[in-house]
Design a protein around this motif. Structure first.
Motif, PDB file in Angstrom:
ATOM      1  N   ALA A   2       0.900  -1.271  -0.036  1.00 23.51           N
ATOM      2  CA  ALA A   2       0.081   0.015  -0.053  1.00 23.51           C
ATOM      3  C   ALA A   2       0.701   1.168   0.066  1.00 23.51           C
ATOM      4  O   ALA A   2       0.642   2.187  -0.693  1.00 23.51           O
ATOM      5  N   GLY A   3       2.096   1.040   0.649  1.00 27.35           N
ATOM      6  CA  GLY A   3       3.097   2.377   0.714  1.00 27.35           C
ATOM      7  C   GLY A   3       3.453   2.563  -0.808  1.00 27.35           C
ATOM      8  O   GLY A   3       3.749   3.767  -1.022  1.00 27.35           O
ATOM      9  N   LEU A   4       3.743   1.694  -1.459  1.00 29.95           N
ATOM     10  CA  LEU A   4       4.257   1.807  -2.988  1.00 29.95           C
ATOM     11  C   LEU A   4       3.223   2.419  -3.775  1.00 29.95           C
ATOM     12  O   LEU A   4       3.347   3.330  -4.536  1.00 29.95           O
ATOM     13  N   LEU A   5       1.935   2.042  -3.533  1.00 33.55           N
ATOM     14  CA  LEU A   5       0.703   2.628  -4.162  1.00 33.55           C
ATOM     15  C   LEU A   5       0.550   4.163  -3.745  1.00 33.55           C
ATOM     16  O   LEU A   5       0.534   4.991  -4.737  1.00 33.55           O
ATOM     17  N   ALA A   6       0.726   4.206  -2.402  1.00 38.45           N
ATOM     18  CA  ALA A   6       0.624   5.939  -2.117  1.00 38.45           C
ATOM     19  C   ALA A   6       1.750   6.622  -2.828  1.00 38.45           C
ATOM     20  O   ALA A   6       1.459   7.852  -3.159  1.00 38.45           O
ATOM     21  N   LYS A   7       2.983   6.027  -2.810  1.00 35.20           N
ATOM     22  CA  LYS A   7       4.246   6.727  -3.272  1.00 35.20           C
ATOM     23  C   LYS A   7       3.926   7.084  -4.744  1.00 35.20           C
ATOM     24  O   LYS A   7       3.940   8.118  -5.286  1.00 35.20           O
ATOM     25  N   ILE A   8       3.200   6.044  -5.636  1.00 32.70           N
ATOM     26  CA  ILE A   8       2.840   6.463  -6.970  1.00 32.70           C
ATOM     27  C   ILE A   8       1.893   7.335  -7.068  1.00 32.70           C
ATOM     28  O   ILE A   8       1.739   8.339  -7.762  1.00 32.70           O
ATOM     29  N   VAL A   9       0.829   7.578  -6.145  1.00 31.85           N
ATOM     30  CA  VAL A   9      -0.189   8.385  -6.221  1.00 31.85           C
ATOM     31  C   VAL A   9       0.494   9.878  -6.044  1.00 31.85           C
ATOM     32  O   VAL A   9       0.012  10.637  -6.631  1.00 31.85           O
ATOM     33  N   PHE A  10       1.174   9.804  -4.746  1.00 29.40           N
ATOM     34  CA  PHE A  10       1.795  11.122  -4.524  1.00 29.40           C
ATOM     35  C   PHE A  10       2.708  11.738  -5.698  1.00 29.40           C
ATOM     36  O   PHE A  10       2.445  12.824  -5.989  1.00 29.40           O
ATOM     37  N   GLU A  11       3.418  10.972  -6.269  1.00 29.51           N
ATOM     38  CA  GLU A  11       4.478  11.441  -7.278  1.00 29.51           C
ATOM     39  C   GLU A  11       3.530  11.703  -8.470  1.00 29.51           C
ATOM     40  O   GLU A  11       3.644  12.853  -9.392  1.00 29.51           O
ATOM     41  N   SER A  60      10.128  14.172 -13.162  1.00 27.78           N
ATOM     42  CA  SER A  60       9.590  12.867 -12.813  1.00 27.78           C
ATOM     43  C   SER A  60       8.436  12.223 -13.740  1.00 27.78           C
ATOM     44  O   SER A  60       7.673  12.853 -14.257  1.00 27.78           O
ATOM     45  N   VAL A  61       8.694  10.839 -13.886  1.00 27.60           N
ATOM     46  CA  VAL A  61       7.671  10.272 -14.695  1.00 27.60           C
ATOM     47  C   VAL A  61       6.995   9.077 -13.889  1.00 27.60           C
ATOM     48  O   VAL A  61       7.455   7.856 -14.125  1.00 27.60           O
ATOM     49  N   PRO A  62       5.724   9.334 -13.177  1.00 28.55           N
ATOM     50  CA  PRO A  62       5.424   8.161 -12.286  1.00 28.55           C
ATOM     51  C   PRO A  62       4.757   6.964 -13.159  1.00 28.55           C
ATOM     52  O   PRO A  62       4.845   6.020 -12.646  1.00 28.55           O
ATOM     53  N   LEU A  63       4.296   7.328 -14.266  1.00 29.75           N
ATOM     54  CA  LEU A  63       3.891   5.994 -15.245  1.00 29.75           C
ATOM     55  C   LEU A  63       4.908   4.902 -15.101  1.00 29.75           C
ATOM     56  O   LEU A  63       4.698   3.673 -14.932  1.00 29.75           O
ATOM     57  N   VAL A  64       6.178   4.981 -15.049  1.00 30.12           N
ATOM     58  CA  VAL A  64       7.155   4.034 -15.160  1.00 30.12           C
ATOM     59  C   VAL A  64       7.264   3.335 -13.883  1.00 30.12           C
ATOM     60  O   VAL A  64       7.425   2.197 -13.837  1.00 30.12           O
ATOM     61  N   HIS A  65       6.862   3.883 -12.682  1.00 30.89           N
ATOM     62  CA  HIS A  65       6.659   3.066 -11.259  1.00 30.89           C
ATOM     63  C   HIS A  65       5.504   2.408 -11.360  1.00 30.89           C
ATOM     64  O   HIS A  65       5.409   1.107 -10.869  1.00 30.89           O
TER      65      HIS A  65
END
Length: 218
Positions: free
Chosen positions: A144-153, A169-174
């Protein structure tokens, strides 16, 4: 003891070293994912991930890669290498198709996301199978922390751990990396799946034989 341990994570060490070598500007220029050169130099779809924009960018990405890569390679080298290749190609394809404004791309962060997701999902599968609910809960929170990081970015355009002043930053790659990691972790390896099924069958058979012998003895 050290030599066997190093050989067990040899691929992780070699790839991390390659990322450090790729920081040399002339080499980085030949490896970076550059949209205008992909038709003539398709290897950049793979090698661009090992180049970086700054020392800070390189250090953070390689540290995370080293830790997660070692964990995954110790579990399965074949799955580790599959995660690297598939995530690199999937991320590059997503950039080419969905981010036409990105002319150049560098960085291991997408592959790091794939490794993180793969390791967490694999450990979660083990924890659930063993009934270790507290461990499973912690792993769910980690994912869930990884998903939250992607949403934040995605919403802020900023990175959590790296100064992105030198690049965009390109959040799509994450997000793509995380999806690939989940798939890699869940796809069964034919040989291992067959061995696991045989082990379960043996576990069911042995108690039955033991119970039968106990009944005859009594």
């Amino acid at each position: 003891m050290l030599a066997p341990n190093l050989s067990a994570v040899a691929c992780t060490a070699a790839l991390a070293a390659f990322a450090a070598v790729a920081a040399w500007p002339p080499l980085a220029g030949a490896l970076v994912l550059e949209r205008s050169r992909l038709s003539a130099e398709p290897w950049r779809l793979l090698t661009g991930h090992w180049t970086h924009w700054s020392a800070d960018h390189l250090i953070w990405n390689v540290l995370v890669f080293g830790a997660l890569g070692a964990l995954m390679e110790l579990r399965s080298r074949a799955r580790f290498l599959a995660c690297i290749v598939v995530s690199a190609l999937a991320i590059s394809a997503a950039l080419v198709v969905l981010q036409p404004q990105v002319a150049h791309y560098r960085g291991l962060s997408g592959i790091d996301s794939a490794l993180f997701a793969a390791v967490v999902v694999a450990l979660l599968h083990d924890a659930l199978a063993a009934g270790r609910w507290r461990t499973a809960s912690c792993l769910v929170l980690a994912f869930a922390g990884l998903l939250a990081k992607i949403v934040f970015e995605s919403t802020t355009g900023r990175l959590l751990f790296v100064d992105a002043a030198a690049f965009t930053s390109v959040p799509l790659v994450h997000a793509v990396g995380a999806m690939v990691g989940v798939v890699i972790a869940l796809v069964p390896v034919p040989g291992r799946a067959r061995a696991a099924a045989q082990a379960r069958e043996r576990d069911r058979f042995v108690p039955a034989v033991s119970a039968s012998r106990t009944s005859q003895a009594s």
